[in-house]
Scaffold this motif. Sequence first.
Motif, short mmCIF file in Angstrom:
data_model
loop_
_atom_site.label_atom_id
_atom_site.label_comp_id
_atom_site.label_asym_id
_atom_site.label_seq_id
_atom_site.Cartn_x
_atom_site.Cartn_y
_atom_site.Cartn_z
N ALA A 104 56.46 32.27 58.06
CA ALA A 104 57.73 32.11 58.75
C ALA A 104 57.45 31.82 60.22
O ALA A 104 56.44 32.25 60.77
CB ALA A 104 58.57 33.37 58.61
N HIS A 105 58.34 31.06 60.83
CA HIS A 105 58.17 30.76 62.24
C HIS A 105 58.22 32.03 63.08
O HIS A 105 58.96 32.97 62.78
CB HIS A 105 59.28 29.82 62.72
CG HIS A 105 59.01 28.38 62.41
ND1 HIS A 105 59.63 27.71 61.39
CD2 HIS A 105 58.18 27.49 63.00
CE1 HIS A 105 59.21 26.46 61.35
NE2 HIS A 105 58.33 26.30 62.31
N ASP A 106 57.41 32.06 64.13
CA ASP A 106 57.47 33.12 65.12
C ASP A 106 58.67 32.82 66.00
O ASP A 106 58.59 32.02 66.94
CB ASP A 106 56.18 33.14 65.95
CG ASP A 106 56.13 34.30 66.93
OD1 ASP A 106 57.21 34.78 67.32
OD2 ASP A 106 55.02 34.70 67.31
N LEU A 107 59.79 33.44 65.69
CA LEU A 107 61.04 33.11 66.37
C LEU A 107 61.02 33.49 67.85
O LEU A 107 61.72 32.87 68.66
CB LEU A 107 62.22 33.79 65.66
CG LEU A 107 62.43 33.36 64.20
CD1 LEU A 107 63.68 34.03 63.64
CD2 LEU A 107 62.55 31.85 64.09
N GLU A 108 60.23 34.48 68.20
CA GLU A 108 60.16 34.86 69.62
C GLU A 108 59.53 33.75 70.45
O GLU A 108 59.97 33.46 71.57
CB GLU A 108 59.36 36.16 69.77
CG GLU A 108 60.08 37.39 69.25
CD GLU A 108 61.46 37.55 69.91
OE1 GLU A 108 61.55 37.44 71.15
OE2 GLU A 108 62.44 37.78 69.17
N LEU A 109 58.50 33.11 69.90
CA LEU A 109 57.88 31.98 70.60
C LEU A 109 58.89 30.84 70.78
O LEU A 109 59.00 30.25 71.87
CB LEU A 109 56.67 31.45 69.82
CG LEU A 109 55.32 32.16 70.01
CD1 LEU A 109 54.26 31.50 69.13
CD2 LEU A 109 54.89 32.10 71.47
N ILE A 110 59.62 30.54 69.73
CA ILE A 110 60.59 29.45 69.79
C ILE A 110 61.74 29.80 70.73
O ILE A 110 62.20 28.96 71.51
CB ILE A 110 61.12 29.13 68.38
CG1 ILE A 110 59.98 28.62 67.51
CG2 ILE A 110 62.26 28.11 68.45
CD1 ILE A 110 60.36 28.40 66.07
N ARG A 111 62.17 31.04 70.69
CA ARG A 111 63.27 31.47 71.57
C ARG A 111 62.86 31.35 73.04
O ARG A 111 63.65 30.89 73.87
CB ARG A 111 63.67 32.91 71.23
CG ARG A 111 64.96 33.36 71.90
CD ARG A 111 65.44 34.68 71.34
NE ARG A 111 65.91 34.54 69.96
CZ ARG A 111 65.30 35.06 68.89
NH1 ARG A 111 64.19 35.76 69.03
NH2 ARG A 111 65.80 34.88 67.69
N ALA A 112 61.63 31.74 73.34
CA ALA A 112 61.16 31.63 74.73
C ALA A 112 61.08 30.17 75.16
O ALA A 112 61.44 29.82 76.29
CB ALA A 112 59.79 32.29 74.86
N GLU A 113 60.64 29.30 74.24
CA GLU A 113 60.55 27.87 74.57
C GLU A 113 61.96 27.28 74.74
O GLU A 113 62.18 26.43 75.62
CB GLU A 113 59.78 27.13 73.48
CG GLU A 113 59.34 25.74 73.86
CD GLU A 113 58.33 25.69 74.99
OE1 GLU A 113 58.16 24.60 75.56
OE2 GLU A 113 57.72 26.73 75.31
N LEU A 114 62.88 27.72 73.91
CA LEU A 114 64.27 27.26 74.03
C LEU A 114 64.85 27.64 75.39
O LEU A 114 65.53 26.84 76.04
CB LEU A 114 65.12 27.84 72.90
CG LEU A 114 66.62 27.52 72.95
CD1 LEU A 114 66.86 26.01 72.95
CD2 LEU A 114 67.34 28.18 71.78
N ASP A 115 64.57 28.86 75.83
CA ASP A 115 65.05 29.30 77.15
C ASP A 115 64.48 28.41 78.25
O ASP A 115 65.18 28.07 79.22
CB ASP A 115 64.64 30.76 77.40
CG ASP A 115 65.41 31.74 76.54
OD1 ASP A 115 66.48 31.35 76.01
OD2 ASP A 115 64.96 32.89 76.40
N THR A 116 63.21 28.02 78.10
CA THR A 116 62.58 27.14 79.09
C THR A 116 63.31 25.80 79.17
O THR A 116 63.60 25.31 80.26
CB THR A 116 61.10 26.90 78.72
OG1 THR A 116 60.39 28.13 78.81
CG2 THR A 116 60.46 25.88 79.65
N TRP A 117 63.62 25.22 78.01
CA TRP A 117 64.25 23.91 78.00
C TRP A 117 65.72 23.96 78.39
O TRP A 117 66.25 22.99 78.95
CB TRP A 117 64.03 23.23 76.65
CG TRP A 117 62.61 22.77 76.57
CD1 TRP A 117 61.54 23.45 76.09
CD2 TRP A 117 62.09 21.53 77.06
NE1 TRP A 117 60.38 22.73 76.25
CE2 TRP A 117 60.68 21.55 76.83
CE3 TRP A 117 62.66 20.42 77.66
CZ2 TRP A 117 59.86 20.49 77.20
CZ3 TRP A 117 61.84 19.35 78.02
CH2 TRP A 117 60.46 19.39 77.79
#
Length: 231
Positions: A104-117
Amino acid sequence: MPGGGRIPLRERVYHSLRRDLAAGVFVPTERLGEKRLAQLYEVSRTPVREALARLQADGLVERRSAGLFPYRPRLDELDHLYELRIVLEARGMQRVRADPRSAAHDLELIRAELDTWRALRDNPPEPGHALVADEQFHTVLLAAAGNSALEEALTVVHRRVRPVRTLDAPTPDRVATMITEHIAIAEQLLSGNVQAALQALTTHIDSSRTRVLARAQRALELTKLAQAVRD
């Protein structure tokens, strides 16, 4: 800035040489000798040497047995690299979709990247920084998919494609499009819609491939024109 706002000599030489490399002034078979470049730009060899070192680190010049030369990946090589990129990044998502119980995707990593963008949407980066951020986004997506080997392979692809992308700095409109597309991909992953994210990702990379191949074709044409003028 030192000198009352004047641009340091080494910066001026770096940007002039970078511009001329992009314009095809130097053909790929032409050695970039320090003495000749110093004469061309009417400076000493020291700022030329510093500029060449930076350009080599950028991937815009390469060292061969006879010295430094302009780097130009072949068109077929670029196309193959983008094909590999799509395979790598798509596989990252497919392995999650195929068996969500074991991967499963590491959602915390994706969430942090989403915040960046989302932050970049309000304060867009400069073109050069946008390319760095773009590479990071795609690397993070593979890292979030949990396969470090795929992530490492993508890093190699980025490094080999980067010289051509660097020569074609994105316009503000393209940066805005990049930001919008990255946010959409991340939001779809966080919502669990992996298929939609995969489709959006593939379209996003294909668009980049079209632009990069067109830029490489223009660089090739400029190189041939410069060679014809010299002959």
